[in-house]
Enzyme design. Sequence first.
Site, PDB file in Angstrom:
ATOM      1  N   LYS A   1       0.837  -1.200   0.000  1.00  0.00           N
ATOM      2  CA  LYS A   1       0.000   0.000   0.000  1.00  0.00           C
ATOM      3  C   LYS A   1       0.871   1.248   0.000  1.00  0.00           C
ATOM      4  O   LYS A   1       1.931   1.285   0.630  1.00  0.00           O
ATOM      5  CB  LYS A   1      -0.917  -0.019   1.229  1.00  0.00           C
ATOM      6  CG  LYS A   1      -1.943   1.110   1.263  1.00  0.00           C
ATOM      7  CD  LYS A   1      -2.824   0.976   2.496  1.00  0.00           C
ATOM      8  CE  LYS A   1      -3.835   2.101   2.588  1.00  0.00           C
ATOM      9  NZ  LYS A   1      -4.672   1.992   3.814  1.00  0.00           N
TER      10      LYS A   1
ATOM     11  N   SER B   1      -9.261   1.846   2.881  1.00  0.00           N
ATOM     12  CA  SER B   1      -8.455   2.571   1.919  1.00  0.00           C
ATOM     13  C   SER B   1      -7.403   1.714   1.216  1.00  0.00           C
ATOM     14  O   SER B   1      -6.747   2.173   0.286  1.00  0.00           O
ATOM     15  CB  SER B   1      -7.760   3.751   2.608  1.00  0.00           C
ATOM     16  OG  SER B   1      -6.910   3.323   3.655  1.00  0.00           O
TER      17      SER B   1
ATOM     18  N   GLY C   1      -9.314   2.187  10.362  1.00  0.00           N
ATOM     19  CA  GLY C   1     -10.750   2.179  10.627  1.00  0.00           C
ATOM     20  C   GLY C   1     -11.448   1.079   9.857  1.00  0.00           C
ATOM     21  O   GLY C   1     -12.637   1.166   9.572  1.00  0.00           O
ATOM     22  N   GLY C   2     -10.656   0.051   9.497  1.00  0.00           N
ATOM     23  CA  GLY C   2     -11.187  -1.053   8.699  1.00  0.00           C
ATOM     24  C   GLY C   2     -10.553  -1.144   7.334  1.00  0.00           C
ATOM     25  O   GLY C   2     -11.010  -1.910   6.475  1.00  0.00           O
ATOM     26  N   SER C   3      -9.474  -0.405   7.092  1.00  0.00           N
ATOM     27  CA  SER C   3      -8.927  -0.257   5.743  1.00  0.00           C
ATOM     28  C   SER C   3      -8.284  -1.504   5.158  1.00  0.00           C
ATOM     29  O   SER C   3      -7.984  -1.534   3.973  1.00  0.00           O
ATOM     30  CB  SER C   3      -7.894   0.887   5.722  1.00  0.00           C
ATOM     31  OG  SER C   3      -8.532   2.113   5.945  1.00  0.00           O
TER      32      SER C   3
END
Length: 637
Positions: free
Chosen positions: A234, A310, A332-334
């Site tokens: 990423k 993301s 947050g859950g990416s």
Amino acid sequence: MVMVSWNWWAPVRTCTLPCGTTNNAGGRLYIIIKWVLVPANEVQFTQVKYDFQQVQAPRLAGLLLKLFTILIEAPLIGSLITGYLKKQNKMNEMLRNTVIPEPPMFKPEYPPQEQEAGVVDLEEEGKPEDRVKSALRCLPHHDPAGRWNSKSTSFRYWKIRDYAYAYRSGLTTPAMVAENVISAVEECKNMVPQIPLLISFDVEEVRKQAAASTQRFEEGRPLSILDGIFMAVKDDIDCYPHPSTGGTTWLHNVRPVNKDGVAVSRLRSCGVIFVGKTNMHELGLGATGMNPHHGTPRNPHDPQRYTGGSSSGSAAIVASGICPAALGSDAGGSIRIPASLCGIVGLKTTYGRTDMKGTLYSPGTVEVIGPIASSVDDVMLVYAAMLGSSPADKISLRPPIPCLPNLSSGAGSVDSLPLRLGKYTEWFNDVHSPDISDTCGKVLTSLSEIHGCEIVDITIPEIQQMFMAQVVSYGSESLCSLVPQCQNGEYKKLALDSRIPLALFQSLSASDYVAAQRFRRRSMYYHMEIFKKVDVIVTPTTGMTAPTIHPSALSCGESDLEVTGNLMKFSVTANVLGFPAISVPVGYDKQGLPIGLQLIGRPWGEATILRLAAAIEQQWQEPKKKPIIYFDILKAD
């Protein structure tokens, strides 16, 4: 002074109304309302009412988005708009008009945890390749030769062990596979619509790494089972010589990359071949994966839908078969959201289990790095290589010895170690489509009937406040990292949908941040009480399957906080409290879109959720759908 008591949110509160204040102009009355919470340890769980509310904000795209961004950044009008949005979503009620008795918890703090059963310890201070060797011995039986020679037409992803077998048997080489990877990446660029998986991609760098790996195999000295395995990273994690843009067009100019991040360095020492830097939602400020600068990755199961974010490019490149694994980051859950929407596996580790040095937002208190892969086996191998706490976290968090479930023996199976699974039914069923809760519910029923797991009804107080704590914590920390750029005007180069949350974050005060950390301590208390009764908390990963990409959003972006709220509904707990969590695919909705089940574990409980995820993966034997966009990299002609 008037004292009134009633039920509001979950526990009983006391409302204090000091009134009677007058000014010199004669008679104006000011009324200040404060909600006073009872201490967390006095909250009666049986009296708690489910309180999660949908995010209140309009969907904006095109000219409306541009106009709204101009207005929210204006000095006077902007403060009115942010004030209205915060009022609509009860932010001031929770953060400023509430007396919270707990002291703030500025980063996760955990009580001592018992050692998990049926595990193999990993040497944190040892070599990453030695940990990978230990992890390999933990995996269940797999027959790469049978898989390679199979004539079956049912779809399955190639595992890391399949690649390793092919290399060691002389069926192919990393250099040959590299050419297939390069061709697939180029083909994605030329598709209509384009599939922009990578922001940074250097063909010669890929060939150079593959040639070195091929030579190691020819000389009979591969570094580990991960040697020759293609991975992507990423774009907020440093991977030299690639720049780290964070999905922007400019951040790499003010933050040069001179070396690998710690996690990347550990994987590289195992022989991993890094393909490049994956596309992402700009600065991680969204959950869909949209990026107007570099193009928006498409969901391999339906190119007209988002991948989730993301870590959008990381999930898409794995789901499309180009790489067996990738690295993402999760604030947050990416990691879990795109893994769920793309039908693959994503692991968020315990806060402090992996070293975040070499990432854009390090240090922070909600974000971690983690692996995304097509199987639980492969997640375990990558996790074993990259784990290891930073020196500071070893002192402050005192993490226990990392371990993995021993899936190679019956002693480490779910059958021999039946688990108690916590289900908050009202939260579990609060989804956009009943396909999600029905599918996830059937998995729990099967776990109970087949593996003897006990399904325990639980209640979680103050879910809304926990969600708000994540928004304020991540927003404040990300804004702090960008302060110099925001001051010199660089933020104007951000996409419009990124500038809106930054404007909201700038309206937060120091007292808002402290209040959020007080809620973090309350929520930690609630969850540690729940974990006395259950081993794992189970939810759907997302509140909706992959949302549609609106054409109007592609050129200048989109702000749809209702969709964002649905995607993040179940994920923020693990970030605010630092718990490990994993998303594992469990089926499809009526439109053929993947559904993920989320498992949230105790602090440092990666082995438990990996054990359960492996059982779910094994149990779900129905044929997997081959993604519309898929490349058979290993056997490509």
